[in-house]
Design an enzyme around this catalytic site. Sequence first.
Site, PDB file in Angstrom:
ATOM      1  N   CYS A   2     -11.665  12.188  -0.498  1.00  0.00           N
ATOM      2  CA  CYS A   2     -12.107  13.368  -1.241  1.00  0.00           C
ATOM      3  C   CYS A   2     -11.165  13.705  -2.394  1.00  0.00           C
ATOM      4  CB  CYS A   2     -12.156  14.584  -0.320  1.00  0.00           C
ATOM      5  SG  CYS A   2     -13.114  14.304   1.151  1.00  0.00           S
ATOM      6  N   ARG A  27     -11.668   7.843  -6.612  1.00  0.00           N
ATOM      7  CA  ARG A  27     -11.326   7.972  -5.202  1.00  0.00           C
ATOM      8  C   ARG A  27     -12.542   7.753  -4.301  1.00  0.00           C
ATOM      9  NH1 ARG A  27      -6.561  10.874  -4.482  1.00  0.00           N
ATOM     10  NH2 ARG A  27      -7.263  11.921  -2.599  1.00  0.00           N
ATOM     11  N   TRP A  79     -15.992  12.629   0.286  1.00  0.00           N
ATOM     12  CA  TRP A  79     -16.247  11.288   0.828  1.00  0.00           C
ATOM     13  C   TRP A  79     -16.404  11.503   2.326  1.00  0.00           C
ATOM     14  CZ3 TRP A  79     -13.508   7.325   3.615  1.00  0.00           C
ATOM     15  CH2 TRP A  79     -14.022   6.044   3.394  1.00  0.00           C
ATOM     16  N   ASN A 103      -9.326  18.150   1.653  1.00  0.00           N
ATOM     17  CA  ASN A 103      -9.257  16.686   1.725  1.00  0.00           C
ATOM     18  C   ASN A 103      -8.416  16.350   2.944  1.00  0.00           C
ATOM     19  OD1 ASN A 103      -8.729  13.957   1.351  1.00  0.00           O
ATOM     20  ND2 ASN A 103      -7.268  14.296  -0.311  1.00  0.00           N
ATOM     21  N   GLY A 104      -8.952  15.531   3.856  1.00  0.00           N
ATOM     22  CA  GLY A 104      -8.190  15.152   5.049  1.00  0.00           C
ATOM     23  C   GLY A 104      -9.066  15.231   6.283  1.00  0.00           C
ATOM     24  N   GLU A 487      -6.044 -15.317   5.905  1.00  0.00           N
ATOM     25  CA  GLU A 487      -6.291 -14.210   4.971  1.00  0.00           C
ATOM     26  C   GLU A 487      -5.385 -14.341   3.735  1.00  0.00           C
ATOM     27  OE1 GLU A 487      -8.374 -12.096   4.325  1.00  0.00           O
ATOM     28  OE2 GLU A 487      -7.372 -10.522   3.193  1.00  0.00           O
ATOM     29  N   LYS A 491      -6.694 -14.501  -0.126  1.00  0.00           N
ATOM     30  CA  LYS A 491      -6.240 -13.582  -1.184  1.00  0.00           C
ATOM     31  C   LYS A 491      -5.801 -14.380  -2.407  1.00  0.00           C
ATOM     32  CE  LYS A 491      -7.528 -10.590  -0.354  1.00  0.00           C
ATOM     33  NZ  LYS A 491      -8.229 -10.101   0.775  1.00  0.00           N
ATOM     34  N   GLU A 494      -8.807 -15.971  -4.226  1.00  0.00           N
ATOM     35  CA  GLU A 494      -9.694 -14.970  -4.838  1.00  0.00           C
ATOM     36  C   GLU A 494      -9.187 -14.457  -6.167  1.00  0.00           C
ATOM     37  OE1 GLU A 494     -11.856 -11.889  -1.980  1.00  0.00           O
ATOM     38  OE2 GLU A 494      -9.719 -12.014  -1.607  1.00  0.00           O
ATOM     39  N   HIS A 510      -2.978 -32.884  12.170  1.00  0.00           N
ATOM     40  CA  HIS A 510      -4.274 -33.537  12.355  1.00  0.00           C
ATOM     41  C   HIS A 510      -4.998 -33.745  11.027  1.00  0.00           C
ATOM     42  CE1 HIS A 510      -3.771 -33.188  16.644  1.00  0.00           C
ATOM     43  NE2 HIS A 510      -3.529 -31.899  16.518  1.00  0.00           N
ATOM     44  N   LYS A 609     -17.685  -6.314  -4.754  1.00  0.00           N
ATOM     45  CA  LYS A 609     -17.088  -5.528  -3.661  1.00  0.00           C
ATOM     46  C   LYS A 609     -18.055  -5.407  -2.496  1.00  0.00           C
ATOM     47  CE  LYS A 609     -13.639  -3.139  -2.119  1.00  0.00           C
ATOM     48  NZ  LYS A 609     -12.544  -3.985  -1.625  1.00  0.00           N
TER      49      LYS A 609
END
Length: 614
Positions: A2, A27, A79, A103-104, A487, A491, A494, A510, A609
């Site tokens: 938020c 945000r 949000w 916000n929170g 991962e 990254k 990408e 192997h 995204k």
Amino acid sequence: MCGIVGYVGNQECADLLVDGLRRLEYRGYDSAGLATLVRSDGEKRPIEVLRAVGKLGNLVAALRERPLKGTTGIGHTRWATHGRPTEVNAHPHVAGPIALVHNGIIENHLALKRELSAEGVKFSSDTDTEMVAHLIHREAKAGHELFVAVKRALAQVHGAYAVAVIDQRQPDRIVVAKNASPLVIGFGDGEMFAASDIPAVLPYTNRVLLLEDGEVGLLTADGIQVESLDGKKVEREPRTITWSAAQAEKGGFKHFMLKEIHEQPRAIEDTLRGRVDLANGDIIASEIGLDEATVAKVQRVYFIACGTSSHATLYGRQLVESLAGIPSQCELASEFVGRDPVIGPTDLVVAVSQSGETLDTLAALKVAKEKGAQLLAIANVIHSAIPRAAGAAFYTHAGPEIGVASTKCFTTQLAACLLLAVYLGRRNGKLSKEKAQELLQHTVELPHHMRATLALDDLVRDLARPLASSHSALFLGRGVSFPIAVEGALKLKEISYIHAEGYAAGEMKHGPIALIDANMPVIAVMPDDRSYEKIASNVQEARARDGVVIAIATRGNSEIGAIANKVIYVPKVDPLLSPFITSIPLQLLSYYVADFKGTDVDQPRNLAKTVTVE
Ligand code: F6R
């Protein structure tokens, strides 16, 4: 998450508040609202409130229909966390003469709701925020002026908040307060501003004060008076910001991705907040999204996901097996739908997706549903398609992630998988209270160790420079570090477009070992754990073939310096929790390699995204 804005001064403020909210759009939000007060035109006027679902354009259209008058006001972009993104759930929330934006997350909102209901309070939204408005109203009814009422009310609240509050009884002021969520005060000439982030105030002033946790501020057109919640005066001078508005939106970071990497300790705190019961070594049942009857049926846990989220599930599987003793499998969602998986009512299918909209994962979830499996979604975006289809959701609360390459969403998914595994282990008795208490204690300490790891930023940057000219890289890990190696490789490819492979270190001999020579950087994720000796041997094998090894190892390891070419020493944590720490240098490494190469870090080519095609 938020965004909050506030203004008190001599200008009509509705448009000004909307302008501030626009600068906080990055945000993420799904509804917005304003409340204003006329300061002194002789007659007392009620607070005017306007709220609209969707983009700010909808609020602006509503403002055109019904302009808000006033030179004191607050605004909000919401949000959704508690309650759907609807107009009644949008902020500001009003209780009597009080209007508030927040916000929170208010952790004790259910207890507060019970208490207020018993006193006859009626609620008009599903939000946790509304409780705070009613608490302040209760203090106001007891005769306290706004500043005092807010302090007294917040003393009853547990959780994260930044709030801005106005009061019809005292239209010349805004009271603001902060705990864990950000709040910035802007100093104008005969006017004052409040906002969740610096860009919202930067067009009007570059003199700002960042409120600290536990502080409350009384804003009038002439300045601010700051106190701690228990009434002690705080004296702090504003500082002058020298960033441009565009830089400020990224909090001074060059890219959103770097900002989001640095936000991870806070994001993990938000994932854990209100969910960990340390006293009982358990996870708060209402937070996990599954009822006990469903859990009692579960004989196998099946994770489905794509991309980075699927790497988080590789960690989730290991935790479910080791902490809950339940057989567990991971599957790429696109493969799951392409065959005829054998699943049924005793399987818990967990769909993991930061966007909650990935079509492959949604399709896989539908297959699982048709076969009668129990369903759970782990998602970041509230009320997105996957949690809605699953009917049960565990939200990661990482906040919006703007960089296309996922970072904080990934580590918060790790945390969600961990809490799920502890929850299952405690339900079936495989995990003792004492063992869970110890693990959860280490878990709540993670943000502290993550902050210490982020301090390695400059060192990782230096190591990244030579990698920028590589054509390929190999990432190795074992056990809980295997998902982190995979991962790490994703990254790098990408955002820097360098080919990279993530491999289980035991698999190197192997096949991939054939690739190793002096031109092949090898990044070995090898914290102190039961796999360490074995991966140390794999590193020796790579070195014997001239591979250039960068090791991510635990601080205090006295032998790795003699084996690897370079070492990034990270803080020691519980071996099961090392992925939260080892992820960070790998994210920074990819980021800096890409930045040295000059690629578009936040929006890498060909990637989106939210992937809503199969
Ligand atoms: C990579 C990345 C993607 C996503 C994948 C699934 O950094 O973010 O691999 O993880 O597209 O997306 P979600 O998690 O939204 O289902």
